[in-house]
Write a protein that holds these residues in place. Sequence first.
Motif, mmCIF file in Angstrom:
data_model
loop_
_atom_site.group_PDB
_atom_site.id
_atom_site.type_symbol
_atom_site.label_atom_id
_atom_site.label_comp_id
_atom_site.label_asym_id
_atom_site.label_seq_id
_atom_site.Cartn_x
_atom_site.Cartn_y
_atom_site.Cartn_z
ATOM 1 N N MET A 220 -31.604 -11.451 8.489
ATOM 2 C CA MET A 220 -30.676 -11.304 9.580
ATOM 3 C C MET A 220 -31.467 -11.234 10.877
ATOM 4 S SD MET A 220 -28.175 -8.088 10.474
ATOM 5 C CE MET A 220 -27.682 -7.956 8.803
ATOM 6 N N LYS A 221 -31.083 -12.034 11.833
ATOM 7 C CA LYS A 221 -31.754 -12.010 13.119
ATOM 8 C C LYS A 221 -30.889 -11.231 14.096
ATOM 9 C CE LYS A 221 -34.060 -14.824 16.471
ATOM 10 N NZ LYS A 221 -34.502 -16.150 16.829
ATOM 11 N N VAL A 222 -31.378 -10.075 14.488
ATOM 12 C CA VAL A 222 -30.605 -9.200 15.359
ATOM 13 C C VAL A 222 -31.072 -9.303 16.795
ATOM 14 C CG1 VAL A 222 -29.947 -6.791 15.757
ATOM 15 C CG2 VAL A 222 -30.223 -7.619 13.443
ATOM 16 N N SER A 223 -32.259 -9.818 17.023
ATOM 17 C CA SER A 223 -32.835 -9.794 18.361
ATOM 18 C C SER A 223 -31.983 -10.512 19.399
ATOM 19 C CB SER A 223 -34.239 -10.381 18.347
ATOM 20 O OG SER A 223 -34.211 -11.731 17.947
ATOM 21 N N CYS A 224 -31.153 -11.446 19.002
ATOM 22 C CA CYS A 224 -30.293 -12.155 19.958
ATOM 23 C C CYS A 224 -28.930 -11.498 20.107
ATOM 24 C CB CYS A 224 -30.108 -13.607 19.511
ATOM 25 S SG CYS A 224 -31.625 -14.544 19.584
ATOM 26 N N THR A 225 -28.652 -10.505 19.302
ATOM 27 C CA THR A 225 -27.325 -9.883 19.320
ATOM 28 C C THR A 225 -27.409 -8.364 19.418
ATOM 29 O OG1 THR A 225 -27.275 -9.835 16.907
ATOM 30 C CG2 THR A 225 -26.262 -11.722 17.963
ATOM 31 N N TRP A 226 -28.276 -7.863 20.300
ATOM 32 C CA TRP A 226 -28.424 -6.416 20.421
ATOM 33 C C TRP A 226 -27.100 -5.746 20.778
ATOM 34 C CZ3 TRP A 226 -32.249 -4.555 18.007
ATOM 35 C CH2 TRP A 226 -33.487 -5.149 18.012
ATOM 36 N N ASP A 227 -26.250 -6.424 21.516
ATOM 37 C CA ASP A 227 -24.965 -5.840 21.904
ATOM 38 C C ASP A 227 -24.045 -5.649 20.708
ATOM 39 O OD1 ASP A 227 -25.773 -5.819 24.557
ATOM 40 O OD2 ASP A 227 -24.890 -7.785 24.962
ATOM 41 N N ASP A 228 -24.297 -6.362 19.622
ATOM 42 C CA ASP A 228 -23.424 -6.318 18.452
ATOM 43 C C ASP A 228 -23.938 -5.423 17.330
ATOM 44 O OD1 ASP A 228 -21.784 -8.188 19.706
ATOM 45 O OD2 ASP A 228 -22.917 -9.862 18.864
ATOM 46 N N VAL A 229 -25.021 -4.685 17.558
ATOM 47 C CA VAL A 229 -25.621 -3.876 16.499
ATOM 48 C C VAL A 229 -24.617 -2.894 15.906
ATOM 49 C CG1 VAL A 229 -27.323 -2.057 16.033
ATOM 50 C CG2 VAL A 229 -28.009 -4.130 17.223
ATOM 51 N N LYS A 230 -23.913 -2.180 16.751
ATOM 52 C CA LYS A 230 -22.989 -1.155 16.250
ATOM 53 C C LYS A 230 -21.832 -1.766 15.474
ATOM 54 C CE LYS A 230 -24.329 2.289 19.576
ATOM 55 N NZ LYS A 230 -24.059 2.968 20.798
ATOM 56 N N SER A 231 -21.305 -2.887 15.938
ATOM 57 C CA SER A 231 -20.204 -3.515 15.200
ATOM 58 C C SER A 231 -20.697 -4.127 13.894
ATOM 59 C CB SER A 231 -19.491 -4.566 16.055
ATOM 60 O OG SER A 231 -20.361 -5.612 16.387
ATOM 61 N N LEU A 232 -21.903 -4.703 13.882
ATOM 62 C CA LEU A 232 -22.469 -5.220 12.631
ATOM 63 C C LEU A 232 -22.655 -4.094 11.624
ATOM 64 C CD1 LEU A 232 -25.221 -7.663 13.937
ATOM 65 C CD2 LEU A 232 -23.237 -8.286 12.572
ATOM 66 N N LEU A 233 -23.150 -2.961 12.105
ATOM 67 C CA LEU A 233 -23.362 -1.807 11.233
ATOM 68 C C LEU A 233 -22.044 -1.331 10.640
ATOM 69 C CD1 LEU A 233 -25.148 0.401 10.036
ATOM 70 C CD2 LEU A 233 -24.928 1.643 12.180
ATOM 71 N N GLN A 234 -21.010 -1.222 11.453
ATOM 72 C CA GLN A 234 -19.707 -0.780 10.950
ATOM 73 C C GLN A 234 -19.157 -1.749 9.916
ATOM 74 O OE1 GLN A 234 -17.464 -0.403 14.549
ATOM 75 N NE2 GLN A 234 -18.266 1.633 15.012
ATOM 76 N N ASP A 235 -19.291 -3.045 10.158
ATOM 77 C CA ASP A 235 -18.803 -4.043 9.209
ATOM 78 C C ASP A 235 -19.556 -3.973 7.889
ATOM 79 O OD1 ASP A 235 -16.982 -4.913 11.074
ATOM 80 O OD2 ASP A 235 -18.169 -6.669 11.670
ATOM 81 N N MET A 236 -20.867 -3.793 7.949
ATOM 82 C CA MET A 236 -21.660 -3.738 6.723
ATOM 83 C C MET A 236 -21.379 -2.464 5.939
ATOM 84 S SD MET A 236 -25.268 -5.501 7.687
ATOM 85 C CE MET A 236 -25.760 -5.670 5.979
ATOM 86 N N GLU A 237 -21.155 -1.361 6.650
ATOM 87 C CA GLU A 237 -20.865 -0.098 5.967
ATOM 88 C C GLU A 237 -19.516 -0.149 5.261
ATOM 89 O OE1 GLU A 237 -23.413 3.210 8.445
ATOM 90 O OE2 GLU A 237 -21.401 2.731 9.139
ATOM 91 N N LYS A 238 -18.587 -0.956 5.763
ATOM 92 C CA LYS A 238 -17.277 -1.086 5.126
ATOM 93 C C LYS A 238 -17.349 -1.901 3.839
ATOM 94 C CE LYS A 238 -14.634 -0.853 9.401
ATOM 95 N NZ LYS A 238 -13.816 -1.627 10.341
#
Length: 49
Positions: free
Chosen positions: A1-19
Amino acid sequence: MKVSCTWDDVKSLLQDMEKSLISFTIHFPIKFLQVAAQMQTALCMQDLG
Protein backbone atom coordinates in the motif's frame (compact mmCIF):
# COMPACT_ATOMS: atom_id res chain seq x y z
CA MET A 1 0.00 0.00 0.00
CA LYS A 2 1.39 3.37 -0.95
CA VAL A 3 0.30 5.94 1.58
CA SER A 4 2.79 8.69 0.86
CA CYS A 5 0.50 10.26 -1.77
CA THR A 6 -2.61 10.06 0.38
CA TRP A 7 -1.60 11.38 3.79
CA ASP A 8 -4.95 13.17 4.04
CA ASP A 9 -6.74 9.82 3.78
CA VAL A 10 -4.83 7.94 6.50
CA LYS A 11 -7.60 8.14 9.09
CA SER A 12 -10.34 7.10 6.68
CA LEU A 13 -8.22 4.22 5.33
CA LEU A 14 -7.61 3.07 8.90
CA GLN A 15 -11.32 3.16 9.74
CA ASP A 16 -12.20 1.21 6.60
CA MET A 17 -9.57 -1.45 7.27
CA GLU A 18 -10.60 -1.81 10.92
CA LYS A 19 -14.20 -2.46 9.81
CA SER A 20 -13.11 -5.32 7.54
CA LEU A 21 -12.35 -8.77 8.83
CA ILE A 22 -9.14 -8.79 10.81
CA SER A 23 -6.70 -11.33 9.49
CA PHE A 24 -2.95 -11.76 9.59
CA THR A 25 -2.54 -10.38 6.08
CA ILE A 26 -3.96 -6.95 6.99
CA HIS A 27 -2.57 -6.77 10.54
CA PHE A 28 0.63 -4.98 9.45
CA PRO A 29 -1.10 -2.38 7.24
CA ILE A 30 -3.52 -1.56 10.07
CA LYS A 31 -0.62 -1.07 12.51
CA PHE A 32 1.18 1.10 9.94
CA LEU A 33 -1.89 3.30 9.47
CA GLN A 34 -2.40 3.56 13.25
CA VAL A 35 1.18 4.77 13.69
CA ALA A 36 0.87 7.22 10.79
CA ALA A 37 -2.36 8.64 12.23
CA GLN A 38 -0.75 9.01 15.67
CA MET A 39 2.26 10.78 14.13
CA GLN A 40 -0.04 13.14 12.22
CA THR A 41 -1.82 14.01 15.44
CA ALA A 42 1.35 14.38 17.50
CA LEU A 43 3.10 16.55 14.91
CA CYS A 44 -0.04 18.51 13.95
CA MET A 45 0.62 17.94 10.26
CA GLN A 46 -0.89 15.75 7.56
CA ASP A 47 2.08 15.33 5.19
CA LEU A 48 4.67 13.19 6.92
CA GLY A 49 7.06 13.27 4.00
